[in-house]
Design an enzyme around this catalytic site. Structure first.
Site, PDB file in Angstrom:
ATOM      1  N   CYS A 109       7.479  -4.767  15.463  1.00 52.54           N
ATOM      2  CA  CYS A 109       7.200  -3.743  16.475  1.00 52.54           C
ATOM      3  C   CYS A 109       5.830  -4.051  17.088  1.00 52.54           C
ATOM      4  O   CYS A 109       4.904  -4.418  16.381  1.00 52.54           O
ATOM      5  CB  CYS A 109       7.224  -2.354  15.842  1.00 52.54           C
ATOM      6  SG  CYS A 109       8.821  -2.017  15.066  1.00 52.54           S
ATOM      7  N   GLY A 147       7.149  -1.801   5.902  1.00 58.70           N
ATOM      8  CA  GLY A 147       8.534  -2.269   5.790  1.00 58.70           C
ATOM      9  C   GLY A 147       9.528  -1.361   6.480  1.00 58.70           C
ATOM     10  O   GLY A 147       9.218  -0.237   6.880  1.00 58.70           O
ATOM     11  N   ASN A 184      -2.145   4.401  17.088  1.00 57.54           N
ATOM     12  CA  ASN A 184      -3.364   4.081  16.381  1.00 57.54           C
ATOM     13  C   ASN A 184      -3.708   2.630  16.748  1.00 57.54           C
ATOM     14  O   ASN A 184      -2.933   1.734  16.434  1.00 57.54           O
ATOM     15  CB  ASN A 184      -3.073   4.229  14.886  1.00 57.54           C
ATOM     16  CG  ASN A 184      -4.301   4.171  14.059  1.00 57.54           C
ATOM     17  OD1 ASN A 184      -5.330   4.713  14.432  1.00 57.54           O
ATOM     18  ND2 ASN A 184      -4.205   3.487  12.947  1.00 57.54           N
ATOM     19  N   CYS A 221      -0.236   2.663   8.552  1.00 57.73           N
ATOM     20  CA  CYS A 221       0.795   1.646   8.708  1.00 57.73           C
ATOM     21  C   CYS A 221       0.359   0.195   8.533  1.00 57.73           C
ATOM     22  O   CYS A 221       0.269  -0.564   9.500  1.00 57.73           O
ATOM     23  CB  CYS A 221       1.424   1.791  10.085  1.00 57.73           C
ATOM     24  SG  CYS A 221       1.776   3.476  10.461  1.00 57.73           S
ATOM     25  N   CYS A 261       2.535  -2.299  15.610  1.00 63.86           N
ATOM     26  CA  CYS A 261       2.458  -2.007  14.175  1.00 63.86           C
ATOM     27  C   CYS A 261       1.871  -3.185  13.405  1.00 63.86           C
ATOM     28  O   CYS A 261       2.348  -4.321  13.529  1.00 63.86           O
ATOM     29  CB  CYS A 261       3.852  -1.672  13.653  1.00 63.86           C
ATOM     30  SG  CYS A 261       3.873  -1.341  11.892  1.00 63.86           S
ATOM     31  N   CYS A 286       7.139  -7.053   7.016  1.00 62.71           N
ATOM     32  CA  CYS A 286       8.258  -6.431   7.729  1.00 62.71           C
ATOM     33  C   CYS A 286       8.762  -7.424   8.771  1.00 62.71           C
ATOM     34  O   CYS A 286       7.971  -8.162   9.360  1.00 62.71           O
ATOM     35  CB  CYS A 286       7.779  -5.145   8.410  1.00 62.71           C
ATOM     36  SG  CYS A 286       9.113  -4.235   9.229  1.00 62.71           S
ATOM     37  N   CYS A 338       3.492   8.613   0.431  1.00 67.99           N
ATOM     38  CA  CYS A 338       4.104   7.745   1.450  1.00 67.99           C
ATOM     39  C   CYS A 338       4.217   6.346   0.838  1.00 67.99           C
ATOM     40  O   CYS A 338       3.223   5.763   0.420  1.00 67.99           O
ATOM     41  CB  CYS A 338       3.216   7.730   2.694  1.00 67.99           C
ATOM     42  SG  CYS A 338       3.746   6.537   3.937  1.00 67.99           S
ATOM     43  N   SER A 357      12.265   6.278  14.445  1.00 63.02           N
ATOM     44  CA  SER A 357      11.141   5.870  15.293  1.00 63.02           C
ATOM     45  C   SER A 357      11.698   5.494  16.657  1.00 63.02           C
ATOM     46  O   SER A 357      12.131   4.374  16.878  1.00 63.02           O
ATOM     47  CB  SER A 357      10.422   4.679  14.657  1.00 63.02           C
ATOM     48  OG  SER A 357       9.856   5.087  13.440  1.00 63.02           O
ATOM     49  N   LEU A 358      11.690   6.449  17.563  1.00 68.20           N
ATOM     50  CA  LEU A 358      12.335   6.255  18.866  1.00 68.20           C
ATOM     51  C   LEU A 358      11.363   5.584  19.855  1.00 68.20           C
ATOM     52  O   LEU A 358      11.655   4.532  20.401  1.00 68.20           O
ATOM     53  CB  LEU A 358      12.816   7.615  19.380  1.00 68.20           C
ATOM     54  CG  LEU A 358      13.707   7.610  20.611  1.00 68.20           C
ATOM     55  CD1 LEU A 358      14.970   6.806  20.394  1.00 68.20           C
ATOM     56  CD2 LEU A 358      14.059   9.042  21.023  1.00 68.20           C
ATOM     57  N   HIS A 359      10.243   6.214  20.088  1.00 64.59           N
ATOM     58  CA  HIS A 359       9.128   5.655  20.870  1.00 64.59           C
ATOM     59  C   HIS A 359       9.403   5.362  22.346  1.00 64.59           C
ATOM     60  O   HIS A 359       8.490   4.941  23.066  1.00 64.59           O
ATOM     61  CB  HIS A 359       8.556   4.394  20.219  1.00 64.59           C
ATOM     62  CG  HIS A 359       8.166   4.552  18.775  1.00 64.59           C
ATOM     63  ND1 HIS A 359       7.751   5.748  18.235  1.00 64.59           N
ATOM     64  CD2 HIS A 359       8.145   3.664  17.743  1.00 64.59           C
ATOM     65  CE1 HIS A 359       7.474   5.573  16.959  1.00 64.59           C
ATOM     66  NE2 HIS A 359       7.715   4.329  16.629  1.00 64.59           N
ATOM     67  N   GLU A 398       0.819  -1.211   0.000  1.00 68.61           N
ATOM     68  CA  GLU A 398       0.000   0.000   0.000  1.00 68.61           C
ATOM     69  C   GLU A 398       0.854   1.262   0.000  1.00 68.61           C
ATOM     70  O   GLU A 398       1.998   1.263   0.468  1.00 68.61           O
ATOM     71  CB  GLU A 398      -0.947   0.001   1.197  1.00 68.61           C
ATOM     72  CG  GLU A 398      -0.212   0.149   2.499  1.00 68.61           C
ATOM     73  CD  GLU A 398      -1.088  -0.142   3.698  1.00 68.61           C
ATOM     74  OE1 GLU A 398      -1.835  -1.139   3.664  1.00 68.61           O
ATOM     75  OE2 GLU A 398      -1.030   0.612   4.658  1.00 68.61           O
TER      76      GLU A 398
HETATM   77  N1  SAH Z   1       9.938   0.869   9.582  1.00 67.00           N
HETATM   78  C1  SAH Z   1       9.998   2.290   9.532  1.00 67.00           C
HETATM   79  C2  SAH Z   1       8.981   2.958   8.630  1.00 67.00           C
HETATM   80  C3  SAH Z   1       7.569   2.421   8.607  1.00 67.00           C
HETATM   81  S1  SAH Z   1       6.482   2.763   9.943  1.00 67.00           S
HETATM   82  C4  SAH Z   1       9.953   2.873  10.926  1.00 67.00           C
HETATM   83  O1  SAH Z   1       9.803   2.108  11.879  1.00 67.00           O
HETATM   84  O2  SAH Z   1      10.138   4.073  11.071  1.00 67.00           O
HETATM   85  C5  SAH Z   1       6.225   4.488   9.936  1.00 67.00           C
HETATM   86  C6  SAH Z   1       5.888   5.042  11.310  1.00 67.00           C
HETATM   87  O3  SAH Z   1       4.594   4.622  11.770  1.00 67.00           O
HETATM   88  C7  SAH Z   1       6.869   4.607  12.390  1.00 67.00           C
HETATM   89  O4  SAH Z   1       7.219   5.695  13.195  1.00 67.00           O
HETATM   90  C8  SAH Z   1       6.058   3.591  13.164  1.00 67.00           C
HETATM   91  O5  SAH Z   1       6.551   3.388  14.459  1.00 67.00           O
HETATM   92  C9  SAH Z   1       4.675   4.210  13.119  1.00 67.00           C
HETATM   93  N2  SAH Z   1       3.594   3.287  13.451  1.00 67.00           N
HETATM   94  C10 SAH Z   1       3.476   1.980  13.161  1.00 67.00           C
HETATM   95  N3  SAH Z   1       2.341   1.467  13.664  1.00 67.00           N
HETATM   96  C11 SAH Z   1       1.695   2.456  14.293  1.00 67.00           C
HETATM   97  C12 SAH Z   1       0.475   2.571  15.016  1.00 67.00           C
HETATM   98  N4  SAH Z   1      -0.319   1.515  15.208  1.00 67.00           N
HETATM   99  N5  SAH Z   1       0.149   3.784  15.515  1.00 67.00           N
HETATM  100  C13 SAH Z   1       0.947   4.848  15.331  1.00 67.00           C
HETATM  101  N6  SAH Z   1       2.105   4.819  14.648  1.00 67.00           N
HETATM  102  C14 SAH Z   1       2.490   3.642  14.148  1.00 67.00           C
END
Ligand code: SAH
Length: 358
Positions: A119, A164, A295, A338, A122, A115, A108, A219-221, A95
């Site tokens: 995570c 990915g 999300n 995502c 995700c 992937c 995007c 993507s630190l989180h 997508e």
């Molecule tokens: N793999 C890469 C790029 C793809 S994800 C990465 O990790 O950065 C793009 C962004 O969406 C990342 O910051 C990821 O952590 C975030 N993301 C994934 N699932 C999500 C969700 N359920 N809610 C909010 N952000 C999410």
């Protein structure tokens, strides 16, 4: 049905296409003519390239193809966000999302089928990794969205934030960025291209030295290893210290600000203490922090914090002199966040005991 990806023009750089033209007995300027048809004029077949000799058009069509992917369902929201399902030659589906915000029109793109990063919040990682996308499969996502623009609209930005992990498909991602950036390609400036990574440290260091100077989003989180490893398994290997050191190197070598993505998950990483700890970690780094509420994905039990808690979190960062932006969830109601739409479709396939197309 498209043939294999190998002969597709969208996989090729200018010099590779020039070499192909030479091998077919044609002058090298044919390469630029073809690329202009594809990237400027939106041609999808060689017989539309009217300034190429008819017999060259025919020989090209025998040996190569322009596109290796096709667009399936496009889902829209009231806010101008559109999600494209893109069909690959092997039956897999990925997508891409087109986002509109004033004059800013962002494509995007996905970089892998599935992937491997798994995570914990995700949807993209749930089914695991099937394969990397080819260079052309990445470039074509941008082309499909460009063709779909409204009259007078212009594609301004490209972000590698779809399905990915871009830096786990390093070579194809870098090749596609060069095509997206090239004057003979899509002509999008490096300052308008952003690659988002979960934190593949070697990849970040390598990218710093490509001479590309694209924007880097990490993507630190989380700001401590225990929490980060809990939500991003890859952190067990890399650790936050190495990741932040790589981010500093990226900034030092390229001069480009790094941005950090921080998904807020209630009860996990969204407290006042978490904000204080994040501010300590990023102190002295020239960066933006993009804060976004998680999300919710059916398979996981995470919930976003209240709006009030999100604001308190950002205020603490700002109090420490950091720049924090609360990102809106533009696509969540069409499952454009995502990997969700793909997951939805794949679940139907799961029921048929068929997942990835082998
Ligand atoms: N793999 C890469 C790029 C793809 S994800 C990465 O990790 O950065 C793009 C962004 O969406 C990342 O910051 C990821 O952590 C975030 N993301 C994934 N699932 C999500 C969700 N359920 N809610 C909010 N952000 C999410």
């Amino acid at each position: 049905m498209y043939k294999t990806e190998i002969q597709s023009i969208t996989n090729m750089s200018l010099s590779e296409l020039e070499a192909l033209c030479t091998s077919m007995g044609e002058p090298i300027y044919r390469a630029k003519q073809m690329l202009s048809w594809i990237y400027d004029k939106g041609a999808a077949a060689f017989d539309q390239m009217s300034n190429l000799p008819k017999n060259f058009q025919r020989r090209c069509a025998e040996q190569c193809q322009v596109f290796q992917t096709s667009v399936g369902t496009i889902t829209q929201t009231a806010y101008g966000t559109e999600k494209f399902l893109v069909h690959l030659h092997d039956g897999n589906v990925i997508e891409s999302v087109l986002l509109r915000e004033g004059k800013r029109v962002t494509a995007c793109v996905s970089t892998q089928v599935g992937c491997a990063m798994a995570c914990r919040f995700c949807a993209s990682g749930l089914p695991g990794l099937e394969r990397n996308l080819t260079t052309g499969e990445i470039v074509e996502q941008v082309l499909h969205m460009k063709k779909h623009l409204l009259p007078g609209e212009r594609l301004t930005n490209v972000v590698f934030m779809g399905i990915g992990e871009p830096l786990a498909n390093y070579d194809n991602v870098v090749r596609s960025m060069r095509i997206i950036n090239a004057g003979w390609g899509l002509g999008i400036g490096v300052r308008h291209i952003t690659v988002s990574t979960v934190g593949v440290v070697d990849g970040i260091r390598r990218l710093a030295h490509e001479g590309l100077k694209v924007n880097l989003a990490i993507s630190l989180h989380a700001s401590d290893d225990v929490t980060r490893s809990k939500i991003l398994p890859i952190n067990k290997k890399t650790g936050i210290k190495n990741l932040v050191a790589a981010a500093r190197e990226y900034f030092k070598v390229t001069g480009r600000d790094v941005s950090f993505e921080y998904v807020l998950i209630d009860g996990v990483n969204a407290s006042k203490q978490d904000a204080e700890s994040l501010a300590r970690l990023l102190k002295g780094i020239q960066c933006n922090i993009n804060v976004l509420p998680v999300n919710p994905v059916e398979e996981f039990n995470w919930r976003p914090p209240s709006q009030g808690a999100i604001e308190i979190f950002c205020n603490i960062l700002e109090k420490h002199g950091l720049v924090a932006t609360i990102r809106k969830k533009k696509g969540s109601h069409i499952n454009a966040a995502c990997g969700q739409l793909r997951l939805q479709r794949e679940k139907i396939l799961w029921k048929k005991e068929r997942y990835f197309v082998k």
